[in-house]
Design an enzyme around this catalytic site. Structure first.
Site, PDB file in Angstrom:
ATOM      1  N   SER A  17       0.833  -1.217   0.000  1.00 58.36           N
ATOM      2  CA  SER A  17       0.000   0.000   0.000  1.00 58.36           C
ATOM      3  C   SER A  17       0.863   1.261   0.000  1.00 58.36           C
ATOM      4  O   SER A  17       0.488   2.270  -0.598  1.00 58.36           O
ATOM      5  CB  SER A  17      -0.982  -0.007   1.168  1.00 58.36           C
ATOM      6  OG  SER A  17      -0.307   0.148   2.389  1.00 58.36           O
ATOM      7  N   ASN A  18       2.011   1.226   0.645  1.00 58.11           N
ATOM      8  CA  ASN A  18       2.910   2.396   0.580  1.00 58.11           C
ATOM      9  C   ASN A  18       3.470   2.568  -0.818  1.00 58.11           C
ATOM     10  O   ASN A  18       3.602   3.690  -1.315  1.00 58.11           O
ATOM     11  CB  ASN A  18       4.035   2.262   1.605  1.00 58.11           C
ATOM     12  CG  ASN A  18       3.589   2.701   2.987  1.00 58.11           C
ATOM     13  OD1 ASN A  18       3.338   3.875   3.212  1.00 58.11           O
ATOM     14  ND2 ASN A  18       3.461   1.749   3.897  1.00 58.11           N
ATOM     15  N   ARG A  69      22.790 -14.373   1.095  1.00 55.66           N
ATOM     16  CA  ARG A  69      22.253 -13.006   1.012  1.00 55.66           C
ATOM     17  C   ARG A  69      22.972 -12.243  -0.105  1.00 55.66           C
ATOM     18  O   ARG A  69      22.367 -11.477  -0.840  1.00 55.66           O
ATOM     19  CB  ARG A  69      22.519 -12.304   2.348  1.00 55.66           C
ATOM     20  CG  ARG A  69      21.293 -11.680   2.946  1.00 55.66           C
ATOM     21  CD  ARG A  69      21.605 -11.207   4.357  1.00 55.66           C
ATOM     22  NE  ARG A  69      20.867 -11.993   5.317  1.00 55.66           N
ATOM     23  CZ  ARG A  69      19.602 -11.775   5.658  1.00 55.66           C
ATOM     24  NH1 ARG A  69      18.933 -10.776   5.135  1.00 55.66           N
ATOM     25  NH2 ARG A  69      18.991 -12.534   6.530  1.00 55.66           N
ATOM     26  N   ARG A  95      13.250  -7.658   4.561  1.00 57.88           N
ATOM     27  CA  ARG A  95      14.464  -8.456   4.488  1.00 57.88           C
ATOM     28  C   ARG A  95      15.646  -7.549   4.831  1.00 57.88           C
ATOM     29  O   ARG A  95      15.773  -6.461   4.265  1.00 57.88           O
ATOM     30  CB  ARG A  95      14.587  -8.994   3.071  1.00 57.88           C
ATOM     31  CG  ARG A  95      15.619 -10.039   2.967  1.00 57.88           C
ATOM     32  CD  ARG A  95      15.274 -11.203   2.087  1.00 57.88           C
ATOM     33  NE  ARG A  95      16.410 -12.121   2.112  1.00 57.88           N
ATOM     34  CZ  ARG A  95      16.573 -13.045   3.020  1.00 57.88           C
ATOM     35  NH1 ARG A  95      15.683 -13.221   3.963  1.00 57.88           N
ATOM     36  NH2 ARG A  95      17.652 -13.828   3.006  1.00 57.88           N
ATOM     37  N   HIS A 113       9.053   3.043   8.459  1.00 60.49           N
ATOM     38  CA  HIS A 113       8.877   2.141   9.599  1.00 60.49           C
ATOM     39  C   HIS A 113       7.681   2.640  10.415  1.00 60.49           C
ATOM     40  O   HIS A 113       7.549   3.840  10.655  1.00 60.49           O
ATOM     41  CB  HIS A 113      10.144   2.116  10.457  1.00 60.49           C
ATOM     42  CG  HIS A 113      10.050   1.154  11.598  1.00 60.49           C
ATOM     43  ND1 HIS A 113      10.122  -0.213  11.420  1.00 60.49           N
ATOM     44  CD2 HIS A 113       9.861   1.365  12.922  1.00 60.49           C
ATOM     45  CE1 HIS A 113       9.972  -0.804  12.600  1.00 60.49           C
ATOM     46  NE2 HIS A 113       9.822   0.123  13.520  1.00 60.49           N
ATOM     47  N   ASP A 149      16.504  -0.379  11.034  1.00 60.70           N
ATOM     48  CA  ASP A 149      15.630   0.744  11.397  1.00 60.70           C
ATOM     49  C   ASP A 149      16.402   1.932  11.983  1.00 60.70           C
ATOM     50  O   ASP A 149      15.921   2.629  12.871  1.00 60.70           O
ATOM     51  CB  ASP A 149      14.503   0.295  12.353  1.00 60.70           C
ATOM     52  CG  ASP A 149      13.602  -0.747  11.700  1.00 60.70           C
ATOM     53  OD1 ASP A 149      13.379  -0.663  10.476  1.00 60.70           O
ATOM     54  OD2 ASP A 149      13.148  -1.676  12.392  1.00 60.70           O
ATOM     55  N   ALA A 177      -1.316   7.496   7.937  1.00 61.34           N
ATOM     56  CA  ALA A 177      -0.289   8.548   8.051  1.00 61.34           C
ATOM     57  C   ALA A 177       0.927   8.193   7.191  1.00 61.34           C
ATOM     58  O   ALA A 177       1.549   9.067   6.586  1.00 61.34           O
ATOM     59  CB  ALA A 177       0.114   8.720   9.513  1.00 61.34           C
ATOM     60  N   GLU A 178       1.251   6.902   7.119  1.00 57.53           N
ATOM     61  CA  GLU A 178       2.381   6.478   6.281  1.00 57.53           C
ATOM     62  C   GLU A 178       2.162   6.914   4.837  1.00 57.53           C
ATOM     63  O   GLU A 178       3.070   7.385   4.159  1.00 57.53           O
ATOM     64  CB  GLU A 178       2.542   4.951   6.329  1.00 57.53           C
ATOM     65  CG  GLU A 178       2.972   4.420   7.689  1.00 57.53           C
ATOM     66  CD  GLU A 178       3.194   2.911   7.686  1.00 57.53           C
ATOM     67  OE1 GLU A 178       3.817   2.387   6.750  1.00 57.53           O
ATOM     68  OE2 GLU A 178       2.731   2.242   8.630  1.00 57.53           O
TER      69      GLU A 178
HETATM   70  C1  GAR Z   1       3.961  -0.773   6.666  1.00 56.31           C
HETATM   71  O1  GAR Z   1       3.242  -0.506   7.824  1.00 56.31           O
HETATM   72  C2  GAR Z   1       5.428  -0.440   6.851  1.00 56.31           C
HETATM   73  O2  GAR Z   1       5.646   0.684   7.645  1.00 56.31           O
HETATM   74  C3  GAR Z   1       5.918  -1.686   7.526  1.00 56.31           C
HETATM   75  O3  GAR Z   1       5.271  -2.736   6.868  1.00 56.31           O
HETATM   76  C4  GAR Z   1       4.008  -2.278   6.381  1.00 56.31           C
HETATM   77  C5  GAR Z   1       3.937  -2.582   4.907  1.00 56.31           C
HETATM   78  O4  GAR Z   1       2.666  -2.290   4.408  1.00 56.31           O
HETATM   79  N1  GAR Z   1       7.350  -1.790   7.431  1.00 56.31           N
HETATM   80  C6  GAR Z   1       8.121  -2.288   8.388  1.00 56.31           C
HETATM   81  O5  GAR Z   1       7.693  -2.765   9.409  1.00 56.31           O
HETATM   82  C7  GAR Z   1       9.614  -2.243   8.082  1.00 56.31           C
HETATM   83  N2  GAR Z   1      10.389  -2.440   9.253  1.00 56.31           N
HETATM   84  P1  GAR Z   1       2.460  -2.087   2.850  1.00 56.31           P
HETATM   85  O6  GAR Z   1       3.063  -3.316   2.164  1.00 56.31           O
HETATM   86  O7  GAR Z   1       0.978  -2.029   2.674  1.00 56.31           O
HETATM   87  O8  GAR Z   1       3.152  -0.824   2.469  1.00 56.31           O
END
Ligand code: GAR
Length: 218
Positions: A17-18, A69, A95, A113, A149, A177-178
């Site tokens: 979604s981000n 990796r 990852r 984050h 992070d 908010a993200e």
């Molecule tokens: C989001 O909340 C992002 O901040 C988090 O995973 C989710 C992904 O959602 N990321 C972390 O926790 C990274 N450490 P999305 O796939 O819908 O964007």
């Protein structure tokens, strides 16, 4: 004059979604970044299917089929280079990356984050915030450094934690908010609006729009 857009790849592991928020923002003619690739370490990530449907180039690299990796990251680097990637945005990319890869993208790779860093690094962020009884949580966009992070903070939004919150309800409120701060942060760092002083990001024309929601204005 046509804007020279920064060629940006987005790395995801799931829903995306981000990523979607970034892609939609980048459609604006004056947006300084152009999304040239969506890559995932999980071929089944729903975000990949969405990106394909939008006609964006995608790359699925199943990390479990790589012995190390380094081998996984070599393929990823190849995929990024193939489309002339200049900037990387991690959007729910779950990852850890090797210091070598992170250093290669120093100051050219950002992450979101779902907490107010440096609080609640790592996994199960919302459950830990609720357990700690904090009244305010939020989200952070930062440059990526080798430690998980960590890295210079570009944008943050503060989000209230309610007594009735579950992990899911808090996650949903923070996710909204993200979707606001990530496109703003990518815009800031791919235009000439930020500079680093040590490990601190300085934003030109910095404004605080409200006492509880801090997210730099464009
Ligand atoms: C989001 O909340 C992002 O901040 C988090 O995973 C989710 C992904 O959602 N990321 C972390 O926790 C990274 N450490 P999305 O796939 O819908 O964007």
């Amino acid at each position: 004059m046509t804007l020279k857009k920064v060629r940006t790849a987005i790395l995801i592991s799931g829903r995306g979604s981000n990523m979607q928020a970034l892609v939609e923002a980048a459609r604006a003619p004056d947006y300084p970044a152009e999304i040239v690739l969506i890559a995932s370490n999980r071929p089944e990530a729903p975000g990949l299917a969405w990106a394909e449907a939008q006609g964006i180039k995608t790359l699925a690299l199943d990390h479990t089929s790589y012995a190390t990796r380094d081998a996984f990251e070599a393929s990823l680097q190849e995929g990024l280079d193939a489309v002339g990637t200049e900037f990387v945005a991690l959007a729910g990319f779950m990852r850890l990356m090797t210091p070598t890869f992170v250093k290669r993208w120093h100051d050219r790779m950002i992450n979101i984050h779902p907490s107010l860093l440096p609080s609640f690094k790592g996994l199960h962020t919302h459950a830990r915030a609720i357990a700690a009884g904090v009244r305010i949580s939020g989200c952070t966009v930062h440059f990526v450094r080798p430690e998980m992070d960590e890295g210079p903070i570009i944008a943050q939004a503060a989000v209230p934690v309610l007594s009735s919150d579950t992990e899911a309800s808090l996650a949903a409120r923070i996710l909204e908010a993200e979707h606001t701060i990530y496109p703003t942060a990518l815009r800031l760092v791919t235009s000439d609006r930020t500079r680093r002083e040590g490990e601190k990001v300085i934003i030109s024309q910095d404004v605080n729009p409200s006492p509880t929601l801090y997210s730099p204005r464009e």
